[in-house]
Design a protein around this motif. Structure first.
Motif, PDB file in Angstrom:
ATOM      1  N   PRO A 513     -16.592  -7.283  32.807  1.00  0.00           N
ATOM      2  CA  PRO A 513     -17.021  -5.912  32.505  1.00  0.00           C
ATOM      3  C   PRO A 513     -16.713  -5.509  31.067  1.00  0.00           C
ATOM      4  N   PHE A 514     -15.885  -6.302  30.375  1.00  0.00           N
ATOM      5  CA  PHE A 514     -15.494  -5.959  29.009  1.00  0.00           C
ATOM      6  C   PHE A 514     -16.351  -6.649  27.955  1.00  0.00           C
ATOM      7  N   ILE A 515     -17.259  -7.529  28.384  1.00  0.00           N
ATOM      8  CA  ILE A 515     -18.076  -8.300  27.442  1.00  0.00           C
ATOM      9  C   ILE A 515     -19.543  -7.959  27.659  1.00  0.00           C
ATOM     10  N   LYS A 516     -20.164  -7.406  26.642  1.00  0.00           N
ATOM     11  CA  LYS A 516     -21.573  -7.030  26.725  1.00  0.00           C
ATOM     12  C   LYS A 516     -22.475  -8.211  26.394  1.00  0.00           C
ATOM     13  N   ASN A 517     -22.073  -9.018  25.430  1.00  0.00           N
ATOM     14  CA  ASN A 517     -22.849 -10.196  25.068  1.00  0.00           C
ATOM     15  C   ASN A 517     -21.943 -11.184  24.363  1.00  0.00           C
ATOM     16  N   ALA A 518     -22.402 -12.429  24.288  1.00  0.00           N
ATOM     17  CA  ALA A 518     -21.606 -13.477  23.655  1.00  0.00           C
ATOM     18  C   ALA A 518     -22.537 -14.559  23.147  1.00  0.00           C
ATOM     19  N   ALA A 562      -4.342  -4.985  21.486  1.00  0.00           N
ATOM     20  CA  ALA A 562      -4.343  -4.972  22.952  1.00  0.00           C
ATOM     21  C   ALA A 562      -5.703  -5.403  23.503  1.00  0.00           C
ATOM     22  N   ILE A 563      -6.750  -4.990  22.827  1.00  0.00           N
ATOM     23  CA  ILE A 563      -8.102  -5.382  23.254  1.00  0.00           C
ATOM     24  C   ILE A 563      -8.286  -6.882  23.071  1.00  0.00           C
ATOM     25  N   ARG A 564      -7.807  -7.405  21.973  1.00  0.00           N
ATOM     26  CA  ARG A 564      -7.954  -8.844  21.734  1.00  0.00           C
ATOM     27  C   ARG A 564      -7.160  -9.661  22.751  1.00  0.00           C
ATOM     28  N   ASP A 565      -5.999  -9.161  23.156  1.00  0.00           N
ATOM     29  CA  ASP A 565      -5.225  -9.846  24.199  1.00  0.00           C
ATOM     30  C   ASP A 565      -5.958  -9.802  25.541  1.00  0.00           C
ATOM     31  N   LEU A 566      -6.577  -8.639  25.841  1.00  0.00           N
ATOM     32  CA  LEU A 566      -7.342  -8.517  27.078  1.00  0.00           C
ATOM     33  C   LEU A 566      -8.495  -9.516  27.088  1.00  0.00           C
ATOM     34  N   LEU A 567      -9.191  -9.647  25.966  1.00  0.00           N
ATOM     35  CA  LEU A 567     -10.319 -10.585  25.897  1.00  0.00           C
ATOM     36  C   LEU A 567      -9.845 -12.032  26.023  1.00  0.00           C
ATOM     37  N   ARG A 568      -8.635 -12.322  25.530  1.00  0.00           N
ATOM     38  CA  ARG A 568      -8.089 -13.675  25.727  1.00  0.00           C
ATOM     39  C   ARG A 568      -7.976 -13.993  27.218  1.00  0.00           C
ATOM     40  N   GLN A 569      -7.498 -13.010  27.995  1.00  0.00           N
ATOM     41  CA  GLN A 569      -7.383 -13.223  29.439  1.00  0.00           C
ATOM     42  C   GLN A 569      -8.748 -13.463  30.073  1.00  0.00           C
ATOM     43  N   GLU A 570      -9.750 -12.710  29.638  1.00  0.00           N
ATOM     44  CA  GLU A 570     -11.099 -12.876  30.191  1.00  0.00           C
ATOM     45  C   GLU A 570     -11.652 -14.255  29.864  1.00  0.00           C
ATOM     46  N   LEU A 571     -11.448 -14.727  28.650  1.00  0.00           N
ATOM     47  CA  LEU A 571     -11.958 -16.040  28.266  1.00  0.00           C
ATOM     48  C   LEU A 571     -11.197 -17.162  28.963  1.00  0.00           C
ATOM     49  N   ARG A 572      -9.889 -16.964  29.175  1.00  0.00           N
ATOM     50  CA  ARG A 572      -9.128 -17.989  29.910  1.00  0.00           C
ATOM     51  C   ARG A 572      -9.668 -18.138  31.335  1.00  0.00           C
TER      52      ARG A 572
END
Length: 680
Positions: A513-518, A562-572
Motif C-alpha cells: 500500500p506504500f508503493i504506487k509504482n516501481a 522513517a519512510i525509508r526504513d518502512l520501504l526497506r521492510q516492504e522490499l525485504r
C-alpha cells in the motif's frame, strides 16, 4: 484433443453475435434495438439523478448524430476522433460514425495537445468530437496543423459562451443538422448501415507507445464481433447484466467489452457521474460486471489497506481474522480442493460479519464478472480480492490480435492469465499458439492481426509466416494455463548471467500500500537488481501523521528516514518471494511522482522504461556507485507546458546481501515446434 464447448442457456444471447448477416457493429445495434426497444441500454448519473436511455432512445440519438456527421461531409472510410470521459455521448458518437461507414479513433482525455497531434495526424481525422472546453482548447491549438480536419463538435459547452470558430459547433447543432437531413433523405441511414461489411475498419486503436510513438492498430468490425463472441462463449453473462464502464475506449479492451460485447449480451451500461465519483457510483449501481486495469485493482487494494491503518484495534483484528479465513477457504475452492465443514462454517461467519460489508463498501457485492487486463498483475492482488470473495479474473491479449486467454470456470490458477478462449463453432477460426526458443508467445487464427494503419513496414515486422509475434515472454502450466512473465525486450540479464523478469518484481512491489509504482534496474553491465520507487503519498502521509512524523512536501516525505526504513521492510518482504539473484539490493525513493504528462508513464500507467532510465540516469549511477546520498536535479513539465526544475537531496537505500546459492531460473524455454490450439 479436448475442445471447449460453449455454454448454452438463458444467460447467452450468442445468436445475435453469430448471425452471418450481422457482421458489423451498426447491424448488431439495429438488430438488438428491434428486440429490446423499450429496455434500458445506457445509464448516466447527472446532477445526482440517474438518467436512463432505452435502446430506442439510443438508436434515435445515434441516427441524429450520424446524419449530422454526413451533413458535415464525413464520408465512408474517413476517420472521426472522439475524446472525453466515458459517457453516453462518447459511445453514441462511435456508433454514429460507424453507421455511416467511418472509422473511429479514441484519445485518452488526459493527453496533452502534443500527444494528441500525433494520433490525429496519423489517423487522418476529419472531425473531432470533444467532451468539454479543455478538449476543445487542445484541439483548437492543433487546428492550424491538422489540414484534413473540418469539424469540431462539443457536447458540454459549459464556459464556452464566448467561443467562436468556423469549425466549432455544439452537439445539439450537429443533431439538428442530422434530423433535418433524415427528413430530407429518410432511407439514407438504413442504407448506410446495410452496405457495411465485416472487413471494414471499425476502430483504429493506438498502442501504449512504451518504446516509441504509438502505432494505430486496425480493428475491423469482424475482429471486434468475433472476439466478443469468444468471451461470451467463456463467460456466463446474463442478458441485462449491469456493466460499469470506466476504462477509456482508447484501450482496445473496452472496445471489445463495453462497446461490442455490451451490444451482444446485452449489458445495461452504466457511466460514472465524474471520475472522482467512480467508487460511489459503482456501489449505487450494484455493479454486476466491470473491467478495470491492474493499476486500478491495485489502487482498490491499497485503499482497503489505508482504511484499515486508520481503524481501531478491534476492527482491525476482525478484518485480519476474516481475511485470513478467506485466504484459507477461497483459494482452496479455486484449486478444486475439498473444504471441510469447520472451515465452511468459519467462512460463513467471516463473510456475514466482515467480508460482505467490505465488498459492499467497495461496490463489489454483486460483481460476478470482475476482470483485470492490460498489464501484468501481482498474484497477491488476486489473492486479496478472492479472500474477500470477489471472483477477480485475469484477461490477456494484445491490441493487435485481440483477447487470447481468460480465467474460465470456477477453478483456475490465479498466478496465470488464464486458458485459451474457445472459438465459437462456425464463427471465426480456432486460435493457435506456439512458444519460440526465446520464450516468446506467437499466435495465429482467432480475430487475427489487421496490421498497423498506414505503416506496412511495422506490420510486416510483427508477422512470421502467418504467426503474429506478440513480444511477450510466457510459459505454460501443466493445466495449459498461460503464465505471463514480461515483454521480450524487457527481460533482463545481470553481469553474472542471471536472468530475471522486471515486471514480476514490479507487480509484487506495487501490492504494497506504500508503493504506487516501481521500476527495476540491472542488466548485463550491472552486478545486482535495484529499484526506483514512486511512493504512495496518500497512504504514507496517513502513516506518518499517525506516528507524529512531520513533512512539508512529497520530496520531504519520500526522503524521510522513517519512510525509508518502512520501504526497506516492504522490499525485504518481496525479496523473500524471489530467487536470490533477482532480489532488490538497493533502491531510491523518487523525489517526485511519475507522471504521464512527462512521458514517464503511458495513459494506461505502463512504465516508459527507456525514457525513465535516461531521465534518471544520475539516480542509477548513484546506486551502482554505492553512494549514500547525492544532489539531484530533475526537470519537471507542468500541464500548461512550462518547464521547471526540482532540486533535492536524494538518499540511496541498501538492503541485505543475497543469500549464497541461487534458485534455478523458472523462465520457460520451449522449442518453436511446440504448437497448440486454443481449443485444446
Amino acid at each position: 484433443m479436448n475442445r471447449h464447448q460453449p455454454p448454452s442457456g438463458p444467460w447467452s444471447e450468442l445468436d445475435a453475435m453469430t448471425d452471418a448477416d450481422i457482421d458489423t457493429i451498426p447491424k448488431l445495434l439495429k438488430h438488438q434495438e428491434s428486440r429490446f426497444a423499450e429496455r434500458v441500454f445506457h445509464r448516466k448519473k447527472q446532477l445526482g439523478i440517474w438518467q436512463r436511455y432505452s435502446w430506442r432512445e439510443v438508436y434515435d440519438q445515434v441516427r441524429a448524430i450520424a446524419m449530422g456527421m454526413a451533413e458535415l461531409g464525413v464520408r465512408r472510410g474517413e476517420t472521426v476522433a472522439v475524446v472525453g470521459e466515458n459517457g453516453p455521448r462518447l459511445f453514441w458518437s462511435q456508433y454514429a460514425a460507424q453507421c455511416i461507414g467511418a472509422k473511429v479513433v479514441f484519445l485518452y482525455p488526459d493527453l496533452t495537445a502534443a500527444q494528441m497531434e500525433h494520433i490525429l495526424t496519423d489517423s487522418e481525422a476529419v472531425a473531432v468530437v470533444c467532451e468539454d472546453q479543455e478538449q476543445v482548447d487542445k484541439t483548437l491549438e492543433l487546428e492550424p496543423r491538422l489540414g484534413m480536419m473540418h469539424s469540431i463538435i462539443c457536447w458540454n459547452n459549459r464556459g464556452m459562451w464566448k467561443y467562436s470558430h468556423p469549425k466549432l459547433m455544439t452537439f445539439e447543432q450537429l443533431q439538428a443538422k442530422g434530423r433535418s437531413r433524415s427528413e430530407q433523405f429518410p432511407d439514407e441511414f438504413d442504407r448506410a448501415i446495410a452496405v457495411g461489411n465485416g472487413d471494414d475498419i471499425a476502430v483504429i486503436s493506438y498502442t501504449s507507445g512504451t518504446t516509441s510513438l504509438p502505432l494505430g492498430c486496425i480493428l475491423t468490425h469482424r475482429h471486434l464481433i468475433e472476439t466478443s463472441a469468444q468471451i461470451l462463449s467463456a463467460l456466463r453473462a446474463k442478458p441485462f447484466t449491469k456493466y460499469f464502464s470506466y476504462i477509456s475506449p482508447a484501450w482496445a479492451t473496452e472496445q471489445i467489452v463495453g462497446l461490442t460485447l455490451a451490444l451482444g449480451v446485452p449489458f445495461v451500461v452504466n457511466f460514472p457521474e465524474e471520475p472522482e465519483a467512480v467508487q460511489e457510483n459503482i456501489r449505487e449501481v450494484g455493479t454486476e460486471a466491470l473491467m478495470l486495469s491492474p493499476r486500478q485493482w491495485e489502487s482498490l487494494a491499497a485503499l482497503v489497506a489505508a482504511k484499515m491503518m486508520n481503524a481501531g484495534r478491534i476492527r482491525r483484528a476482525c478484518y485480519e481474522t476474516a481475511m485470513s479465513v478467506g485466504r484459507r477457504v477461497n483459494p482452496a475452492l479455486l484449486n478444486g480442493e475439498h473444504v471441510g465443514l469447520w472451515w465452511r462454517f468459519m467462512y460463513a461467519v467471516a463473510n456475514t460479519a466482515v467480508l460482505q460489508h467490505l465488498r459492499d463498501n467497495l461496490g463489489l457485492q454483486s460483481a460476478g464478472i470482475a476482470l483485470s487486463g492490460g498489464a501484468g498483475t501481482s498474484p497477491e492482488v488476486f489473492r486479496f480480492f478472492h479472500a474477500m470473495g470477489v471472483p477477480l479474473r485475469n484477461i490477456y491479449g494484445t491490441t493487435e490480435v485481440g483477447l487470447l486467454t481468460l480465467h474460465q470456470g470456477h477453478a483456475f490458477d490465479i498466478q496465470t492469465v488464464g486458458s485459451w478462449l474457445p472459438a465459437r463453432p462456425g464463427h471465426g477460426t480456432p486460435l493457435q499458439y506456439r512458444i519460440s526458443e526465446s520464450g516468446e508467445l506467437q499466435v495465429r487464427g482467432g480475430a487475427g492481426f489487421g496490421g498497423y494503419y498506414r505503416n506496412p513496414e511495422a506490420s510486416a515486422m510483427k508477422v512470421d509466416d502467418g504467426w503474429y509475434l506478440t513480444g511477450d515472454v510466457v510459459r505454460l502450466t501443466e493445466r495449459g494455463e498461460l503464465i505471463y512473465l514480461d515483454r521480450l525486450e524487457d527481460m533482463r540479464q545481470l553481469a553474472d548471467g542471471h536472468q530475471y523478469s522486471p515486471q514480476f518484481i514490479e507487480n509484487s512491489l506495487r501490492f504494497s500500500p506504500f508503493i504506487k509504482n516501481a521500476i527495476t534496474l540491472g542488466d548485463t553491465d550491472k552486478p545486482f537488481v535495484a529499484a526506483l520507487i514512486n511512493v504512495d503519498s496518500n497512504t504514507l502521509g496517513r502513516w506518518a501523521e499517525q506516528r507524529g512524523i512531520g513533512y512539508t512536501s512529497f520530496t520531504d516525505l519520500s526522503q524521510n528516514p522513517a519512510i525509508r526504513d518502512l520501504l526497506r521492510q516492504e522490499l525485504r518482504a518481496v525479496n523473500d518471494l524471489l530467487p536470490a539473484g533477482s532480489r532488490v539490493l538497493s533502491f531510491i525513493n523518487l523525489p517526485k511522482e511519475l507522471d504521464p504528462d512527462e512521458d514517464e508513464l503511458t495513459r494506461s500507467r505502463k512504465l516508459r522504461r527507456k525514457h525513465l532510465e535516461q531521465k534518471y540516469s544520475n539516480f542509477i549511477d548513484a546506486i551502482y556507485a554505492r553512494a549514500q546520498e547525492f544532489s539531484a536535479t530533475v526537470p519537471i513539465r507542468y500541464q500548461d507546458g512550462r518547464i521547471g526544475v526540482l532540486n533535492a537531496t536524494v538518499h540511496v537505500n541498501e538492503l541485505d546481501s543475497p543469500v549464497t546459492g541461487r534458485i534455478a531460473n523458472s523462465t520457460h524455454k520451449a522449442g518453436a515446434d511446440l504448437v497448440g490450439t486454443g481449443n485444446e
